[in-house]
Write an enzyme that holds these catalytic residues in place. Sequence first.
Site, PDB file in Angstrom:
ATOM      1  N   GLY A 276     -12.015   3.163   3.585  1.00 40.98           N
ATOM      2  CA  GLY A 276     -11.077   2.262   2.910  1.00 40.98           C
ATOM      3  C   GLY A 276     -10.105   2.999   1.993  1.00 40.98           C
ATOM      4  N   HIS A 277      -9.184   2.238   1.424  1.00 37.59           N
ATOM      5  CA  HIS A 277      -8.152   2.869   0.583  1.00 37.59           C
ATOM      6  C   HIS A 277      -8.744   3.383  -0.729  1.00 37.59           C
ATOM      7  CE1 HIS A 277      -6.888  -1.351  -1.139  1.00 37.59           C
ATOM      8  NE2 HIS A 277      -8.151  -1.150  -1.233  1.00 37.59           N
ATOM      9  N   ASN A 278      -8.167   4.479  -1.191  1.00 36.69           N
ATOM     10  CA  ASN A 278      -8.541   5.105  -2.469  1.00 36.69           C
ATOM     11  C   ASN A 278      -9.915   5.763  -2.441  1.00 36.69           C
ATOM     12  OD1 ASN A 278      -6.188   3.752  -3.295  1.00 36.69           O
ATOM     13  ND2 ASN A 278      -7.366   2.006  -4.004  1.00 36.69           N
TER      14      ASN A 278
ATOM     15  N   GLN B  84       0.871  -1.175   0.000  1.00 36.43           N
ATOM     16  CA  GLN B  84       0.000   0.000   0.000  1.00 36.43           C
ATOM     17  C   GLN B  84       0.902   1.216   0.000  1.00 36.43           C
ATOM     18  OE1 GLN B  84      -3.679  -0.441  -0.006  1.00 36.43           O
ATOM     19  NE2 GLN B  84      -2.783  -2.355  -0.756  1.00 36.43           N
TER      20      GLN B  84
ATOM     21  N   SER C 282     -12.049   2.492  -2.853  1.00 36.98           N
ATOM     22  CA  SER C 282     -12.228   3.077  -4.187  1.00 36.98           C
ATOM     23  C   SER C 282     -13.615   3.650  -4.419  1.00 36.98           C
ATOM     24  CB  SER C 282     -11.898   2.052  -5.287  1.00 36.98           C
ATOM     25  OG  SER C 282     -10.564   1.622  -5.151  1.00 36.98           O
TER      26      SER C 282
END
Lengths: 347, 347, 347
Positions: free
Chosen positions: A237-239, A196, A257
């Site tokens: 969460g990521h993005n 990450q 995302s």
Amino acid sequence: MPVSLGELAVRYGCELRGDPDTRIERVATLANADGRSLAFLANPRYRSRLQDTRAAAVVLSRAAAEECRTAVLVCENPYATYARIAAILHPLAALAAGVHPSTVLAASARIDPSAQLEAFTTIGADVTIGARAYVGPHCVLAEGVALAPDVRLVARVTLGPGVEIGARSVLQPGVVVGADGFGFAPEGGRWLKVPQLGSVRIGADVEIGANTTIDRGAIEDTVVEEGVKLDNLIQIGHNVRIGAHTVIAACTGVSGSTTIGKRCMIGGMVGFAGHIRIADDVTITGFSAVSHSIASAGVYSGTLPAEEARTWRRLVARFKRSASVAARLRALERAAGLISAQDEDHD
Amino acid sequence: MPVSLGELAVRYGCELRGDPDTRIERVATLANADGRSLAFLANPRYRSRLQDTRAAAVVLSRAAAEECRTAVLVCENPYATYARIAAILHPLAALAAGVHPSTVLAASARIDPSAQLEAFTTIGADVTIGARAYVGPHCVLAEGVALAPDVRLVARVTLGPGVEIGARSVLQPGVVVGADGFGFAPEGGRWLKVPQLGSVRIGADVEIGANTTIDRGAIEDTVVEEGVKLDNLIQIGHNVRIGAHTVIAACTGVSGSTTIGKRCMIGGMVGFAGHIRIADDVTITGFSAVSHSIASAGVYSGTLPAEEARTWRRLVARFKRSASVAARLRALERAAGLISAQDEDHD
Amino acid sequence: MPVSLGELAVRYGCELRGDPDTRIERVATLANADGRSLAFLANPRYRSRLQDTRAAAVVLSRAAAEECRTAVLVCENPYATYARIAAILHPLAALAAGVHPSTVLAASARIDPSAQLEAFTTIGADVTIGARAYVGPHCVLAEGVALAPDVRLVARVTLGPGVEIGARSVLQPGVVVGADGFGFAPEGGRWLKVPQLGSVRIGADVEIGANTTIDRGAIEDTVVEEGVKLDNLIQIGHNVRIGAHTVIAACTGVSGSTTIGKRCMIGGMVGFAGHIRIADDVTITGFSAVSHSIASAGVYSGTLPAEEARTWRRLVARFKRSASVAARLRALERAAGLISAQDEDHD
């Protein structure tokens, strides 16, 4: 620091009905206010309490002013005016600029001399801390973190590598920004960790509640735009990107995302699927599952309110028997000669 | 550390279409890659981006390779291959073996000399820390904790008495493993605390996300088997067992004494009742309530997706009126002479 | 500390069937007990295990006693009796009174000499810590915090300004009590922070699970009454009141200004709307959305259990087509001459 009603009226553009020399020392609820206290009425649900309040004065709207027997400060937006007055009556403790001797500080970190760092913080390489920033006890700032001026990390905040926090943002205890996103590649029945490598950018005037977590992006950054307010125990969460001035209540989770628009209002315990897009100005009621993108502004819901358990069990039983309802309807329609070929496809 | 495409192709068994001497410095997204960057395509949703990417090369499957104008590394599992390449292009900082002078260390603890302990950690009696383990700042390791080689506690991880962490496992900030389970005996209208005497055993290659909590067993141990991946803000109750290579997304809760099988995939915000058993190879979609044991592999769901609020309110109103639907169906069936004694029992 | 069965029988008012001189060293599960272990049976689900246990003795009810071949301690409430015996067989480590030299201690704090403060705690101005209180490593106690006697902060607990914790209460790692409540006034498309000026009062004999958060009140205090047990990862909003002896399972969220009565039992992952009132003695099953006040004792539910995904998709499809069911019913009723004007209003 006591203030007179007259001063408050002038400063906040209120119409004062009452003695301008009355001095206010604190804020209080309508029910428990005394002659030194200022109360407010924003929620009409509590309007009946105006009758009995002993407050020195009440901040309220023109519509409610007639019902109040005490002095009043009449304004357009009583809740916002109350917030401003409360902030001057009950100011935060002044900063004590300087770095606590227990701090573990990388040589390359640049700390503005007006900032305050409390005990047991660790400050990594190339960290920059802006003017008047407050870093409470037990914060961990990994390498490359950047705090803009007037940021406030209340206590025990952990910021991963390269995380940027915009001006005046407030992070409550237990917040983790910049932990690894949840990225694993399936391979032969196992899961391989995907590095990450992005970070997190938090805009100005953001608030992040206790024990909320915001993951670093997989390649690029996770982004929380200016003015966003996040409650406690939220997962981002990521993005993910969260648009400016959106508010999210506690226990909500936003999968990786997903993009949430500007000025949205998201209830508590809402779950967002990953890789979806929510438009600007969307309201979602608490305890809703958002599985698909939402293309236009409006109110959305998936909340199924609890019932007395016996009633609920029957509702669930009927729900699970809906195939039989469909079949019985078809049989009836056939018997009544109402059925068409189209309807036969329904189930 | 830059690597040539030729070297990557050989090392990861890819077919290279392009110049083997091109040097790659970093990974990037298809949209933002430049001539020094490697991108990948795993999710078909983003396939159209292949047309415009300026990446030096793209890792992808044979099926997608034709659509890409840049150099390509063709392989069976592009996401896993990307993960491996990203890990060598962007390695973790090398360990700086040794114990930070601020560490509070019990005399009986045994720390491998190749391990690194950061500032402000407390290490209890009889703790053992294996080779190359990393204990980030502010970790608390209670008595008897055992970290296998290459464990990584990123920061602010709390491990209760006797907790064991398997090799190469990674625990993100804010994780609590080994807090007391939720055990109380009712007695005369009060709740008496039941001592929580077990501990927690975490296998090898496990990942645990930020602020996730895993409780110690009541008598025996809570167990998380090898290769399990847990996202952020997950709750694992006491006496739970999670089978090898199962992944669980954020905000999910597993109640006490429940067993989840191997290779399961659990979505976010799923709730598991206590004392149930989930088979191997079960997939559960996000925002589902799992009230009963699941005996066989397959996909299970309880997700009710949100709708525009006005539509939703009508759906809920009809749901709550399902008794009237049943009654009206019966009346119609009676009128049509379709009804049988059996059907009369339905509601 | 081993104890004889005879001693246990006398001390806890049990009927002993077996040799009073048998010495017990530890507790164990029925399945894994040996000749030095005491087991118990409280959950009838595990009754069949009585047949094979090798325990020295089992604590159980009169009804189950006949089925057990080992010595038995017969009592009214086997789980509570087991809890008491486990606590004396496996006592907590004795306190080592005193303040760790790393503690950052305000001059005006008053620490009882019998209390123990572990490493890396920060103790603000005017904090009071009662007799035999235990403050584990990495705790942060802001100004004015008051811990009653025998409070136990296991580790890494953060208490905001003025928070009061009642006698014998236990707070697990990662708990945050007294972070700012989620109060923002809308103003011109932005959100203005409303100062959070109340604090939190926690009664005696309360337990708070790992990473649970309880926000300070906006003006007055958030209140958790005596004997309440909160599991992990729970969110309690500002101005909430939770009545005495209520238990709440993990991942539940209670929105601001909601009142929950006494002796309630709340399942995991339940969501409460704000500004509602739940009566005493209410039980709510896990994964329920509580949108409205509940005026009387009883069991309430909103849990919709997951199904095999194909079945579930059909159920959801039918649910979302309920308007067509209603229309078809009406058409049938019209055809059968059963319809009344009232029914036409239904949808």
